[in-house]
Write a protein that holds these residues in place. Structure first.
Motif, PDB file in Angstrom:
ATOM      1  N   ARG A 103      23.783 -16.656 -67.614  1.00 27.00           N
ATOM      2  CA  ARG A 103      22.912 -16.269 -68.726  1.00 27.00           C
ATOM      3  C   ARG A 103      22.362 -14.860 -68.511  1.00 27.00           C
ATOM      4  O   ARG A 103      22.243 -14.074 -69.449  1.00 27.00           O
ATOM      5  N   GLN A 104      22.064 -14.544 -67.273  1.00 21.70           N
ATOM      6  CA  GLN A 104      21.497 -13.237 -66.968  1.00 21.70           C
ATOM      7  C   GLN A 104      22.497 -12.113 -67.243  1.00 21.70           C
ATOM      8  O   GLN A 104      22.140 -11.092 -67.834  1.00 21.70           O
ATOM      9  N   VAL A 105      23.743 -12.276 -66.820  1.00 24.74           N
ATOM     10  CA  VAL A 105      24.721 -11.204 -67.038  1.00 24.74           C
ATOM     11  C   VAL A 105      25.152 -11.137 -68.502  1.00 24.74           C
ATOM     12  O   VAL A 105      25.616 -10.090 -68.967  1.00 24.74           O
ATOM     13  N   THR A 107      23.044 -11.669 -71.120  1.00 26.40           N
ATOM     14  CA  THR A 107      21.970 -11.195 -71.989  1.00 26.40           C
ATOM     15  C   THR A 107      21.450  -9.814 -71.619  1.00 26.40           C
ATOM     16  O   THR A 107      20.764  -9.185 -72.423  1.00 26.40           O
ATOM     17  N   ASP A 108      21.739  -9.343 -70.425  1.00 30.43           N
ATOM     18  CA  ASP A 108      21.251  -8.028 -70.000  1.00 30.43           C
ATOM     19  C   ASP A 108      22.430  -7.223 -69.480  1.00 30.43           C
ATOM     20  O   ASP A 108      22.723  -7.212 -68.280  1.00 30.43           O
ATOM     21  N   ALA A 109      23.110  -6.527 -70.389  1.00 30.92           N
ATOM     22  CA  ALA A 109      24.340  -5.826 -70.032  1.00 30.92           C
ATOM     23  C   ALA A 109      24.093  -4.716 -69.019  1.00 30.92           C
ATOM     24  O   ALA A 109      24.909  -4.502 -68.109  1.00 30.92           O
ATOM     25  N   THR A 110      22.989  -4.017 -69.155  1.00 31.15           N
ATOM     26  CA  THR A 110      22.712  -2.900 -68.250  1.00 31.15           C
ATOM     27  C   THR A 110      22.512  -3.390 -66.821  1.00 31.15           C
ATOM     28  O   THR A 110      23.113  -2.860 -65.874  1.00 31.15           O
ATOM     29  N   ARG A 111      21.668  -4.416 -66.670  1.00 35.06           N
ATOM     30  CA  ARG A 111      21.437  -4.948 -65.321  1.00 35.06           C
ATOM     31  C   ARG A 111      22.672  -5.644 -64.782  1.00 35.06           C
ATOM     32  O   ARG A 111      22.949  -5.594 -63.578  1.00 35.06           O
ATOM     33  N   ALA A 112      23.435  -6.286 -65.675  1.00 35.60           N
ATOM     34  CA  ALA A 112      24.653  -6.961 -65.239  1.00 35.60           C
ATOM     35  C   ALA A 112      25.640  -5.955 -64.652  1.00 35.60           C
ATOM     36  O   ALA A 112      26.253  -6.210 -63.608  1.00 35.60           O
ATOM     37  N   ALA A 157      34.260 -18.632 -61.127  1.00 37.40           N
ATOM     38  CA  ALA A 157      35.437 -17.830 -61.487  1.00 37.40           C
ATOM     39  C   ALA A 157      35.103 -16.822 -62.577  1.00 37.40           C
ATOM     40  O   ALA A 157      35.576 -15.677 -62.552  1.00 37.40           O
ATOM     41  N   ARG A 158      34.281 -17.222 -63.545  1.00 33.37           N
ATOM     42  CA  ARG A 158      33.893 -16.277 -64.607  1.00 33.37           C
ATOM     43  C   ARG A 158      33.053 -15.131 -64.045  1.00 33.37           C
ATOM     44  O   ARG A 158      33.240 -13.964 -64.436  1.00 33.37           O
ATOM     45  N   LEU A 159      32.135 -15.447 -63.122  1.00 36.22           N
ATOM     46  CA  LEU A 159      31.304 -14.398 -62.534  1.00 36.22           C
ATOM     47  C   LEU A 159      32.148 -13.438 -61.694  1.00 36.22           C
ATOM     48  O   LEU A 159      31.954 -12.219 -61.751  1.00 36.22           O
TER      49      LEU A 159
END
Length: 290
Positions: A103-105, A107-112, A157-159
């Protein structure tokens, strides 16, 4: 105020090490923990969220995440909080941590992008993927799930796939010039536009990581996993070269692991594009032919 903040966070770390559920709940109920409950770490860079994940306390892990704990914290050993509970085969806690990370990656593209370009985070994700297959059986495994569920495998795997894609160099774009409308003078130059900064050298992939450590079991499972898109996407990175110009097959050959070489060669012809710059040596060839 700082002394109170420091004391509260150090006590929270101590309570997590001792698995003091009652003391932790009283502290959280007091309202003194307002943000960054994982700000304090021990000498090995383990934080409260690591220890509660290790002690299989999903409710407390959820509360810490809601208060701002970071699921991407990497310990000195390269362990994420999700890695500590994966070694215990605690899939409930691993699942909620991975859900938070995805969820974090998302919703926050810059931080991801910043997170997934971090070499420490990338390697921690590789290590987590390996732990899912290589961790020893936990005590009393008959009462637990002996293998990670597809949901956990798919999330990791997605991460890892996102991390690999984030490290891709940008596509080549030719340099174009914008004519200066002013009358020509010797001091005037055409202005260059659409010029990207040089791409960083490509880093090794999860396949390089597994080959270097001879984690044949993890590589074999990943090579044959039926997880749909995530696992298939990771298999497309098997022929990528690292910053030294080596493929994962080169790394496996250098480590003298014929089993790993067999796994890599068996991934659906994906290595057909690899130019073999590394000789595997007579001993490895003999073992392969045996």
């Amino acid at each position: 105020a700082y002394d109170v903040y420091r004391f509260v966070n150090e006590y929270l770390l101590f309570a997590s090490i001792q698995n003091d559920v009652v003391g932790t709940r009283k502290l959280l109920a007091s309202g003194l923990v307002t943000s960054a409950p994982d700000a304090v770490k021990d000498q090995n860079k383990f934080r409260s969220v690591h220890f509660f994940a290790l002690h299989e306390q999903p409710p407390l892990v959820t509360e810490l995440l809601d208060l701002g704990a970071d699921a991407f914290r990497v310990a000195a050993s390269g362990d994420l909080p999700a890695t500590t509970c994966a070694t215990q085969r605690d899939w409930a806690t691993a699942g909620l941590l991975l859900e938070k990370m995805e969820r974090q990656v998302a919703t926050d593209a810059t931080r991801a992008a910043k997170l997934l370009r971090s070499e420490a985070v990338r390697r921690a994700l590789y290590q987590l993927l390996a732990v899912l297959y290589e961790a020893p059986a936990a005590a009393g495994e008959s009462s637990r799930a002996p293998a990670p569920p597809d949901g956990v495998l798919g999330a990791v795997a997605r991460l890892v796939g996102r991390a690999e894609a984030t490290g891709d160099p940008p596509p080549f774009e030719p340099i174009t010039y914008e004519d200066d409308p002013r009358p020509f003078e010797p001091t005037h130059r055409n202005r260059i536009k659409n010029v990207r900064p040089p791409a960083p050298p490509p880093r090794g992939t999860v396949w390089h990581f597994l080959a270097q450590r001879r984690l044949v079991g993890a590589a074999q499972h990943l090579a044959t996993a039926e997880l749909g898109g995530p696992a298939a996407k990771l298999r497309t990175y098997v022929d990528r070269l690292d910053e030294f110009g080596r493929s994962a097959l080169d790394v496996a050959a250098a480590s003298g692991s014929p089993e790993m070489i067999r796994v890599l060669l068996g991934i659906g012809g994906a290595l057909a594009k690899v130019r073999h710059r590394c000789e595997v040596g007579p001993r490895v060839l003999a073992e392969l032919d045996a």
